[in-house]
Design a protein around this motif. Structure first.
Motif: not given
Length: 124
Positions: A43-49, A52-55, A59-66, A117-118
């Motif tokens: 769930n890359g979307e959750y990882l991005m959400e 921490l917004p400033s970080k 990162h990229s949702k696509k990379d986290l998902q992959e 947030y991470y």
């Protein structure tokens, strides 16, 4: 289904409510567990959400998902919680070449307006 975070609970009673935004993780450890589960599902979307917004620019949702998709996430071990804002863990997985791997990290978290947030991780 057992929750991927190895809590011993079912996914429905453990990490799913965080992934579906029914509630927010109450501690850094719970957020870290839910992020591990988000890699396992993935769930890359959750990882991005939950980054921490400033970080997020690092990162990229696509990379986290992959990264979640190309590995098989098998086990999570909490090693230490040296403070309210830090969690040391080992994430066990099998990579795309079918080789067992261990990701050992000391993660830092931050709470903003009652949401965790991470922030970053130090590889150990």
């Amino acid at each position: 289904m057992n929750c991927p975070c190895c809590s011993g609970k079912t996914y429905e009673e453990c990490c799913k409510p965080y992934h579906t935004k029914e509630k927010f993780a109450p501690t850094a450890e719970v957020l870290m567990r839910s992020r591990f589960s988000a890699f396992a599902i993935p769930n890359g979307e959750y990882l991005m959400e939950t980054t921490l917004p400033s970080k997020r620019k690092y990162h990229s949702k696509k990379d986290l998902q992959e990264w979640g998709e190309c590995n098989t996430w098998t086990k999570l071990e909490i090693i230490n919680k040296p403070s309210l804002y830090k969690v040391e863990f080992k994430a066990f997985y099998t990579d795309e070449n079918n080789q067992p791997q261990v990701h050992h990290e000391l993660s830092t978290f931050k709470i903003i307006q009652n949401r965790w947030y991470y922030v970053s991780g130090e590889f150990l």
